[in-house]
Design an enzyme around this catalytic site. Sequence first.
Site, PDB file in Angstrom:
ATOM      1  N   ASN A 191       0.573  -1.147  -0.236  1.00 31.44           N
ATOM      2  CA  ASN A 191      -0.006  -0.247   0.117  1.00 31.44           C
ATOM      3  C   ASN A 191       0.600   1.486  -0.416  1.00 31.44           C
ATOM      4  O   ASN A 191       0.089   2.672  -0.207  1.00 31.44           O
ATOM      5  CB  ASN A 191      -1.343  -0.312   1.346  1.00 31.44           C
ATOM      6  N   CYS A 195      -9.940  -5.028  -4.530  1.00 38.53           N
ATOM      7  CA  CYS A 195     -11.006  -6.432  -3.600  1.00 38.53           C
ATOM      8  C   CYS A 195     -12.660  -6.838  -3.444  1.00 38.53           C
ATOM      9  O   CYS A 195     -12.910  -5.406  -3.747  1.00 38.53           O
ATOM     10  CB  CYS A 195     -10.283  -6.713  -2.596  1.00 38.53           C
ATOM     11  N   ARG A 209     -17.351   0.458  -2.082  1.00 37.33           N
ATOM     12  CA  ARG A 209     -15.397   1.569  -2.021  1.00 37.33           C
ATOM     13  C   ARG A 209     -16.044   2.633  -2.647  1.00 37.33           C
ATOM     14  O   ARG A 209     -15.462   3.022  -3.794  1.00 37.33           O
ATOM     15  CB  ARG A 209     -14.765   0.944  -2.887  1.00 37.33           C
ATOM     16  N   ASP A 230      -7.041  -5.907   7.437  1.00 40.44           N
ATOM     17  CA  ASP A 230      -6.115  -6.005   6.597  1.00 40.44           C
ATOM     18  C   ASP A 230      -5.276  -7.685   6.787  1.00 40.44           C
ATOM     19  O   ASP A 230      -5.074  -8.486   6.084  1.00 40.44           O
ATOM     20  CB  ASP A 230      -5.025  -5.488   5.684  1.00 40.44           C
TER      21      ASP A 230
HETATM   22  C1  UD1 Z   1      -6.857   1.586   1.836  1.00 36.78           C
HETATM   23  C2  UD1 Z   1      -6.195  -0.172   1.838  1.00 36.78           C
HETATM   24  C3  UD1 Z   1      -6.525  -1.237   1.779  1.00 36.78           C
HETATM   25  C4  UD1 Z   1      -6.486  -0.908   3.440  1.00 36.78           C
HETATM   26  C5  UD1 Z   1      -7.704  -0.036   3.643  1.00 36.78           C
HETATM   27  C6  UD1 Z   1      -8.424   0.476   5.002  1.00 36.78           C
HETATM   28  C7  UD1 Z   1      -4.347   0.371  -0.437  1.00 36.78           C
HETATM   29  C8  UD1 Z   1      -4.067   0.563  -1.640  1.00 36.78           C
HETATM   30  N1  UD1 Z   1      -5.649   0.198  -0.085  1.00 36.78           N
HETATM   31  O1  UD1 Z   1      -7.989   1.107   1.424  1.00 36.78           O
HETATM   32  O2  UD1 Z   1      -5.570  -2.242   1.752  1.00 36.78           O
HETATM   33  O3  UD1 Z   1      -8.038  -1.955   3.646  1.00 36.78           O
HETATM   34  O4  UD1 Z   1      -6.895   1.755   3.019  1.00 36.78           O
HETATM   35  O5  UD1 Z   1      -7.329  -0.228   5.670  1.00 36.78           O
HETATM   36  O6  UD1 Z   1      -3.549   1.622   0.139  1.00 36.78           O
HETATM   37  N2  UD1 Z   1     -15.352   5.289   2.142  1.00 36.78           N
HETATM   38  C9  UD1 Z   1     -16.006   6.108   2.173  1.00 36.78           C
HETATM   39  N3  UD1 Z   1     -15.594   7.467   1.253  1.00 36.78           N
HETATM   40  C10 UD1 Z   1     -14.645   8.078   0.906  1.00 36.78           C
HETATM   41  C11 UD1 Z   1     -13.549   6.604   0.738  1.00 36.78           C
HETATM   42  C12 UD1 Z   1     -13.840   5.666   2.077  1.00 36.78           C
HETATM   43  O7  UD1 Z   1     -17.518   6.403   2.579  1.00 36.78           O
HETATM   44  O8  UD1 Z   1     -14.639   8.281  -0.240  1.00 36.78           O
HETATM   45  C13 UD1 Z   1     -15.242   4.596   3.093  1.00 36.78           C
HETATM   46  C14 UD1 Z   1     -14.983   2.683   2.965  1.00 36.78           C
HETATM   47  O9  UD1 Z   1     -16.356   2.394   2.104  1.00 36.78           O
HETATM   48  C15 UD1 Z   1     -14.284   1.839   4.312  1.00 36.78           C
HETATM   49  C16 UD1 Z   1     -13.487   3.173   4.005  1.00 36.78           C
HETATM   50  O10 UD1 Z   1     -13.963   4.111   4.353  1.00 36.78           O
HETATM   51  O11 UD1 Z   1     -15.202   1.524   4.318  1.00 36.78           O
HETATM   52  C17 UD1 Z   1     -11.775   2.436   4.195  1.00 36.78           C
HETATM   53  O12 UD1 Z   1     -11.977   3.333   2.816  1.00 36.78           O
HETATM   54  P1  UD1 Z   1     -10.466   3.859   3.169  1.00 36.78           P
HETATM   55  O13 UD1 Z   1      -9.919   4.101   3.955  1.00 36.78           O
HETATM   56  O14 UD1 Z   1     -10.721   4.533   1.861  1.00 36.78           O
HETATM   57  O15 UD1 Z   1      -9.696   2.533   2.329  1.00 36.78           O
HETATM   58  P2  UD1 Z   1      -8.878   2.099   0.603  1.00 36.78           P
HETATM   59  O16 UD1 Z   1      -8.428   3.647   0.228  1.00 36.78           O
HETATM   60  O17 UD1 Z   1      -9.850   1.888  -0.568  1.00 36.78           O
END
Ligand code: UD1
Length: 416
Positions: free
Chosen positions: A24, A119, A124, A307
């Site tokens: 990541n 995934c 997301r 994770d």
């Molecule tokens: C990153 C990691 C992933 C990890 C996750 C949480 C990378 C490439 N991937 O994913 O391995 O599992 O962090 O630690 O770094 N959300 C919203 N709106 C948004 C964005 C996110 O509601 O605009 C919510 C998502 O639905 C989820 C939560 O926030 O429930 C966490 O997501 P986020 O921290 O954004 O994960 P990623 O960056 O996609």
Amino acid sequence: MKDNLIIEGSQPLYGSVRTSGAKNAALVLIIASIMAEGQTVLDNVPKIRDVEVVIKILNEIGIKAKWQDDGSLSICPPSGHVVSNTPYELSKMLRASNLFLGAFLGRQGEATISMPGGCDIGSRPMDLHLKGVQALGAKVEIEHGYIYAKRKQPIGASIYLDFPSVGATENIMMMAAKTPGLTIIENSAKEPEIVDLANFLNAMGAKIRGAGTDIIRIEGAEVLQAVRHQIIPDRIEAGTYMIAAAITGGEILVENVISTHLHPVMAKLQEAGAYVEENDSGILVKAGNKIKPVDIKTLPYPGFPTDMQSQMMALLCFAEGTSVIVENIFENRFQIVDELKRMGANIKLEGHTAVVEGPRRLNGAKVKATDLRAGAALILAGLVAEGKTEIENSTHIYRGYENIAGKLVSLGARIK
Ligand code: UD1
């Protein structure tokens, strides 16, 4: 099937294993490199599928990225404008392709990004990402599966994130690094990968303070200069090998780790009865006489990482008693439950909560890796199950683990 992993269970693992660079961190740093002038060199980049896909995206849009003889990765963007259109066929393969949004807005004030994939672990959304870049002056439109963003009147702003999203924090940091004025991100994500990104951008000439806390301040810089940077070790990969020691009744020294990043996992492993020691070479995990049940709640860092939830669930199938796991980040992260049940696990699901009744003896079976971490958890279960476990869809696992079969075989596992 060519890509299926076959594991013969029932042997303790012993020895030492070296953690690769963090997936990541690598993904976002490779993408952030497009904002620099000159050739960026990244060390400790893991050789995994997701990294290969990002390299392909870069090469397709005319940004040279290639492996060097010394194992490093070089990224050399051209000096002029790049057509930022990230191709759908590649972008749909990984969620992190959404990070091109902030990087392109920072680099050249516009971005055309195919809506990302990744995934299948739950919805997301991108709302927080978009809210952030819009606050910094980008006009955003979504049409035909693409996000079109253009910086109109760029100026720093205060942005409050409703949830400390890792990706949203990273996108805003990248755009803000080249947006005039002061940007403040409140309730920002605090993951170690955010700190690695800030260190990398600061080495390039950005002015970012507070990364690793819940308020990040960024003053826009005019130019970012390419640097050489070493990616932090992968805390999730390390945690997976730590559980491999505990689940198989073995003893493993996990090398190349930053122990503080692993404190949530270490604490839970100790609670489950394992002996865990930080020393100069890494983290040593030795299985206890028995596995005790523990309760887990996934939370943003420094809480227990989502994770690592599936791998911990595999371990708790063998615990003497009842464990309760609450998943607070991704709603579909329990698809592993049906696969573990096929192997004989006793797990009940209710909404975001899984109740794991142990101890169970698992039997080898044909199972499916529903996502990257579920795949890793099935390997762990297969290591102790009686007989043969065959994991379909193993390509998911190669997205995030460098040479996982080879590393486990070096510890005594029987995997093909
Ligand atoms: C990153 C990691 C992933 C990890 C996750 C949480 C990378 C490439 N991937 O994913 O391995 O599992 O962090 O630690 O770094 N959300 C919203 N709106 C948004 C964005 C996110 O509601 O605009 C919510 C998502 O639905 C989820 C939560 O926030 O429930 C966490 O997501 P986020 O921290 O954004 O994960 P990623 O960056 O996609």
